[in-house]
Design a protein around this motif. Structure first.
Motif, PDB file in Angstrom:
ATOM      1  N   GLY A   1      49.224  32.111  17.464  1.00 39.85           N
ATOM      2  CA  GLY A   1      50.184  31.117  17.002  1.00 39.85           C
ATOM      3  C   GLY A   1      51.571  31.200  17.576  1.00 39.85           C
ATOM      4  O   GLY A   1      52.458  30.472  17.123  1.00 39.85           O
ATOM      5  N   ALA A   2      51.822  32.062  18.543  1.00 44.25           N
ATOM      6  CA  ALA A   2      53.161  32.134  19.145  1.00 44.25           C
ATOM      7  C   ALA A   2      53.551  30.766  19.702  1.00 44.25           C
ATOM      8  O   ALA A   2      52.703  30.014  20.195  1.00 44.25           O
ATOM      9  N   LEU A   3      54.840  30.452  19.599  1.00 43.67           N
ATOM     10  CA  LEU A   3      55.357  29.164  20.070  1.00 43.67           C
ATOM     11  C   LEU A   3      56.343  29.389  21.207  1.00 43.67           C
ATOM     12  O   LEU A   3      57.192  30.275  21.133  1.00 43.67           O
TER      13      LEU A   3
ATOM     14  N   HIS B   1      51.856  38.309  25.211  1.00 41.18           N
ATOM     15  CA  HIS B   1      51.570  39.289  24.161  1.00 41.18           C
ATOM     16  C   HIS B   1      50.262  40.026  24.417  1.00 41.18           C
ATOM     17  O   HIS B   1      50.220  41.254  24.386  1.00 41.18           O
ATOM     18  N   ARG B   2      49.193  39.286  24.688  1.00 44.48           N
ATOM     19  CA  ARG B   2      47.880  39.909  24.850  1.00 44.48           C
ATOM     20  C   ARG B   2      47.251  39.676  26.226  1.00 44.48           C
ATOM     21  O   ARG B   2      46.187  40.192  26.512  1.00 44.48           O
ATOM     22  N   GLY B   3      47.854  38.809  27.031  1.00 46.50           N
ATOM     23  CA  GLY B   3      47.292  38.517  28.341  1.00 46.50           C
ATOM     24  C   GLY B   3      46.086  37.599  28.306  1.00 46.50           C
ATOM     25  O   GLY B   3      45.362  37.489  29.283  1.00 46.50           O
TER      26      GLY B   3
ATOM     27  N   CYS C   1      55.418  37.774  20.259  1.00 47.65           N
ATOM     28  CA  CYS C   1      56.023  38.016  21.575  1.00 47.65           C
ATOM     29  C   CYS C   1      57.403  37.360  21.671  1.00 47.65           C
ATOM     30  O   CYS C   1      57.881  37.060  22.772  1.00 47.65           O
ATOM     31  N   ALA C   2      58.079  37.148  20.514  1.00 50.98           N
ATOM     32  CA  ALA C   2      59.401  36.527  20.504  1.00 50.98           C
ATOM     33  C   ALA C   2      60.326  37.234  21.484  1.00 50.98           C
ATOM     34  O   ALA C   2      60.369  38.459  21.549  1.00 50.98           O
TER      35      ALA C   2
ATOM     36  N   GLU D   1      60.071  30.361  27.080  1.00 46.97           N
ATOM     37  CA  GLU D   1      60.525  31.416  26.172  1.00 46.97           C
ATOM     38  C   GLU D   1      59.802  31.322  24.837  1.00 46.97           C
ATOM     39  O   GLU D   1      59.677  30.245  24.255  1.00 46.97           O
ATOM     40  N   CYS D   2      59.332  32.468  24.345  1.00 45.73           N
ATOM     41  CA  CYS D   2      58.693  32.530  23.034  1.00 45.73           C
ATOM     42  C   CYS D   2      59.773  32.495  21.955  1.00 45.73           C
ATOM     43  O   CYS D   2      60.674  33.338  21.946  1.00 45.73           O
TER      44      CYS D   2
END
Length: 111
Positions: free
Chosen positions: A76-78, A50-52, A91-92, A85-86
């Motif tokens: 908090g992405a999982l 998502h943000r690098g 970044c799902a 895989e998100c």
């Protein structure tokens, strides 16, 4: 062997990874982390799609409180440990960059 050849070297000893845990590494100029889920080990580049940014705030803590999902500390992405895989967060549908690895002689090696 020429000066440009790089000898293979293990990423780490298997017992350096908690049975259900993670650890960060700098290996040949790359920031990586390994996640162990029982007898399986997965290695990824330490960079959120998502943000690098690096995934952890605290050294070697890449997993959520259940120790079953990789979590980006920034938003908090999982991510699934098996595929990168998100499954939740901004970044799902994107994935972490996985590095193929294998276990030999109680050591984790990169392909």
């Amino acid at each position: 062997m020429t000066n440009n050849d790089v000898l293979p070297a293990p990423l780490c000893q298997l017992d350096e990874l908690p049975l259900y845990g993670s650890k960060g590494f700098h290996h040949r100029g790359q920031a990586l982390f390994a996640v162990r889920q029982g007898e399986q080990v997965f290695v990824y580049e330490n960079r959120c799609p998502h943000r690098g940014v690096p995934l952890e705030w605290v050294a070697d803590q890449f997993l959520d409180s259940s120790n079953r999902l990789i979590q980006c500390a920034t938003h908090g992405a999982l991510f699934l440990p098996e595929s990168g895989e998100c499954v939740a967060g901004p970044c799902a549908g994107q994935s972490l960059q996985q590095r193929p690895c294998y276990i030999r002689d109680q050591q984790v090696w990169l392909d």
